[in-house]
Design a protein around this motif. Structure first.
Motif, PDB file in Angstrom:
ATOM      1  N   LEU B 117       1.020  -1.105  -0.058  1.00 56.57           N
ATOM      2  CA  LEU B 117      -0.060   0.187   0.089  1.00 56.57           C
ATOM      3  C   LEU B 117       0.302   1.628  -0.008  1.00 56.57           C
ATOM      4  O   LEU B 117       0.427   2.360  -0.670  1.00 56.57           O
ATOM      5  N   VAL B 124      -5.655   5.935  -0.052  1.00 60.96           N
ATOM      6  CA  VAL B 124      -6.023   6.345   1.713  1.00 60.96           C
ATOM      7  C   VAL B 124      -8.027   5.285   1.314  1.00 60.96           C
ATOM      8  O   VAL B 124      -8.325   5.110   1.987  1.00 60.96           O
ATOM      9  N   TYR B 126      -7.834   2.248  -0.079  1.00 65.49           N
ATOM     10  CA  TYR B 126      -7.161   0.663   0.823  1.00 65.49           C
ATOM     11  C   TYR B 126      -7.458   0.850   2.069  1.00 65.49           C
ATOM     12  O   TYR B 126      -7.803  -0.276   2.974  1.00 65.49           O
ATOM     13  N   ARG B 127      -6.892   1.939   2.654  1.00 65.49           N
ATOM     14  CA  ARG B 127      -6.551   1.356   4.062  1.00 65.49           C
ATOM     15  C   ARG B 127      -7.899   1.747   5.158  1.00 65.49           C
ATOM     16  O   ARG B 127      -8.318   0.848   5.797  1.00 65.49           O
ATOM     17  N   LEU B 128      -8.740   2.469   4.620  1.00 64.00           N
ATOM     18  CA  LEU B 128      -9.996   2.753   4.384  1.00 64.00           C
ATOM     19  C   LEU B 128     -10.808   1.259   4.613  1.00 64.00           C
ATOM     20  O   LEU B 128     -11.622   0.992   6.031  1.00 64.00           O
ATOM     21  N   ILE B 129     -10.609   0.911   4.190  1.00 65.71           N
ATOM     22  CA  ILE B 129     -11.577  -1.366   3.773  1.00 65.71           C
ATOM     23  C   ILE B 129     -10.260  -1.562   4.445  1.00 65.71           C
ATOM     24  O   ILE B 129     -11.079  -2.263   5.585  1.00 65.71           O
ATOM     25  N   TYR B 130      -9.299  -1.769   4.416  1.00 68.20           N
ATOM     26  CA  TYR B 130      -8.407  -2.770   5.718  1.00 68.20           C
ATOM     27  C   TYR B 130      -8.727  -2.711   6.812  1.00 68.20           C
ATOM     28  O   TYR B 130      -8.691  -3.480   7.508  1.00 68.20           O
ATOM     29  N   PHE B 131      -9.012  -1.494   7.215  1.00 67.35           N
ATOM     30  CA  PHE B 131      -9.137  -1.213   8.806  1.00 67.35           C
ATOM     31  C   PHE B 131     -10.037  -1.135   9.249  1.00 67.35           C
ATOM     32  O   PHE B 131     -10.417  -1.583  10.289  1.00 67.35           O
ATOM     33  N   VAL B 196      -1.509  -0.289  10.204  1.00 68.57           N
ATOM     34  CA  VAL B 196      -1.020   1.075   9.887  1.00 68.57           C
ATOM     35  C   VAL B 196       0.222   1.274  11.129  1.00 68.57           C
ATOM     36  O   VAL B 196       0.855   1.838  10.794  1.00 68.57           O
TER      37      VAL B 196
END
Lengths: 277, 317
Positions: B117, B124, B126-131, B196
């Motif tokens: 990532l 942003v 991708y990060r939203l979904i993975y988190f 993260v």
């Protein structure tokens, strides 16, 4: 840097990341869609994704089957009190640890840090006995008061921010004749707003999802918080999957809203908590 | 920017010196009072809700007591009997098994996702979904996974049959599979946090290392092995320790999905603490196992403090 040429490695990376993102998102999508299905549709092979027909009444049914509304109210008001109290008490302690010289400051702070290592399961039985003795069992006070008055992680997090504020800001205010309390409320708090938001969101999520403490302190369904109610629900309607998914959706919606609004602060907060290592 | 600010306010200390000495002493004394005032609420909380319960816990762990009737002194009997107790030993073995299943895989996956990532377009989103799974309620997630894992109507087994013609395992009702299933759910839930932290670690690595390596003709794989992995080691170390401590405390998932079963196959240490205290009302035994858990966590934490100085590469050394 920016090239028009499409790199096959980049495409492969995106494909892998998209598959990963699907795995992360599928349980939520399945939950939300199934919450609107008719029970008969659940057992069809291959699995049906789109509800046909849309059964909106699942939500209403799950809200009326058990006092979910009450659980919502309980969770919300407990959370609001705890978040606000923690923002006040943690920022006060953090300000003192960062900016005021007082006797035994360092050893007391180390003690705060040390308690972060104590798992909640060690103190739960003594806390249970304390609450029993003062008659707070099955009352929300057993959850609100300890959470409001102790969050060592919050103190640590905010102290890091206060330390980043240059000494001169405070000195200038002292020269101008401002007292400690004025400095704290008028100068310091506004400067650490992002950290306060991060802590507020953290506390909200932690409290909203918390299961272990309510499980031990609360007995009657009228007092239950949302995770407790959902667990009770699971026990009663274990085979009615569509109702269960409606219940789970209802429990998750506020968290997802908070997450989408505050995702920047949440992720920053996680990052900050990690940097101390 | 900061330097300029301090230059500008640099005259303030001179102003201080002109003030009478009495004022300085006065400040010191009032500072002590203000300090006490500001830490008071959290200090009260610390004493009443952490220090006193901790001391009580050690005392209770040395008693035979059901919480209501008579207390008798038991010394270290509770600890000895816990280690002889088959349920407690099962709980320890299951918890350690869960740690082995979740920690290495969870960390490796999180690191790979973070590296993937780090420089990608759409980071942003991708990060939203993975988190997302990280922030959701464990009870709600467990309820959803109870269905996904269901042997007959669960999404996983239905698709295994549909796409590959395989009869999937009984995820939650087979004693050999139940712990890996719970581990799978935990890895899914925990990936976001670790990712993260790794992303933050990657931000801290100066791009000049990669530029130098590229000039020297290093491949992507060599850059990963000789730059990214060593310089990420402080993060890796921290994430490992936090993951181990978290995995020692696993409870919600097995409580909701399997009630510790089948045949105690997902019975964990915290489950044991809960059952001995609030089902059997043997508070002494329960607290003794909680103290053992505390010692396990303390050992890992002290190990971290000692080792992080030695093992870890810091960029500015």
């Amino acid at each position: 840097m920016r090239t028009r040429k499409i790199n096959p490695a980049t495409i492969a990376l995106h494909i892998v990341l998209i598959i990963g993102a699907c795995i992360m998102a599928v349980p939520f999508v399945w939950m939300a869609l199934s919450a609107m299905k008719d029970l008969s549709q659940v057992f069809i092979v291959p699995p049906q994704w789109i509800p046909k027909p849309f059964v909106w009444s699942n939500f209403k049914d799950s809200l009326t089957a058990l006092p979910f509304g009450r659980a919502y109210f309980n969770s919300f008001y407990i959370n609001i009190i705890v978040v606000l109290s923690q923002l006040i008490t943690c920022s006060m302690a953090a300000y003192a640890f960062a900016k005021i010289r007082f006797p035994f400051r360092e050893p007391i702070f180390v003690m705060f840090l040390a308690t972060m290592m104590v798992p909640g399961q060690v103190t739960i039985i003594p806390l249970y006995l304390m609450m029993k003795n003062i008659g707070w069992l099955d009352s929300h006070l057993a959850i609100i008061v300890p959470a409001s008055l102790l969050n060592a992680f919050g103190v640590f997090l905010l102290r890091q921010f206060f330390r980043g504020i240059p000494k001169e800001m405070e000195e200038a205010a002292i020269v101008d004749g401002a007292g400690r309390f004025t400095i704290y409320t008028r100068i310091m708090l506004p400067l650490i707003k992002p950290a306060l938001s991060a802590l507020g969101i953290f506390t909200f999520l932690g409290m909203w999802n918390s299961f272990f403490y309510p499980l031990i302190f609360l007995n009657t369904p009228e007092q239950f918080t949302v995770p407790m109610m959902l667990n009770l629900y699971r026990g009663m309607y274990a085979t009615d999957w569509t109702l269960m998914m409606a219940g789970a959706s209802i429990a998750l919606i506020p968290v997802l809203i908070v997450y989408i609004i505050g995702q920047r602060y949440i992720i920053e907060g996680v990052t900050l908590s990690g940097i101390k290592g | 920017m900061n330097r300029k600010l301090s230059d500008r306010v640099g005259t303030a200390p001179a102003l201080h010196q002109e003030e009478p000495k009495r004022n300085y002493l006065n400040t010191k004394k009032t500072d002590a009072l203000w300090g006490a005032f500001f830490i008071l609420p959290q200090m009260v909380g610390l004493i009443i809700f952490s220090l006193i319960p901790l001391i009580m816990a050690f005392a209770i762990s040395m008693m035979n007591w059901d919480g209501f009737g008579e207390k008798t002194f038991a010394g270290f009997d509770n600890f000895v009997s816990q280690f002889k107790d088959e349920e407690f030993r099962t709980a320890i073995v299951n918890t350690l098994y869960y740690t082995v299943l979740t920690v290495p895989t969870g960390i490796l996956l999180a690191m790979l996702v973070a590296v993937g990532l780090n420089k990608v377009k759409g980071k942003v989103i991708y990060r939203l979904i993975y988190f997302m799974p990280t922030i959701t309620m464990s009870v709600a997630v467990a309820v959803v996974f109870m269905w996904l894992f269901n042997a007959d109507f669960g999404l996983i087994n239905l698709y295994l049959k549909e796409w590959f013609g395989i009869q999937g395992p009984k995820w939650l009702t087979d004693t050999r599979i139940v712990m890996p299933s719970i581990a799978l759910l935990s890895i899914w839930m925990g990936l976001g946090t670790n990712m993260v932290l790794f992303l933050a670690g990657l931000q801290g690595i100066s791009s000049s290392y990669y530029e130098a390596a590229q000039i020297d003709g290093a491949t992507k794989w060599q850059q990963m092995r000789h730059i990214t992995v060593p310089l990420l080691s402080p993060t890796t170390f921290f994430v490992t320790i936090m993951s181990i401590i978290g995995s020692f405390q696993v409870f919600d998932q097995s409580f909701v999905m399997t009630s510790g079963g089948p045949a105690k196959a997902s019975y964990t240490i915290v489950f044991h603490i809960y059952e001995t205290a609030f089902v059997d009302f043997t508070f002494g035994k329960s607290t003794a196992s909680a103290v053992i858990l505390f010692i396990m966590i303390l050992t890992v934490t002290l190990f971290q403090m000692k080792m992080s100085k030695r093992w870890v590469h810091y960029e500015d050394q």
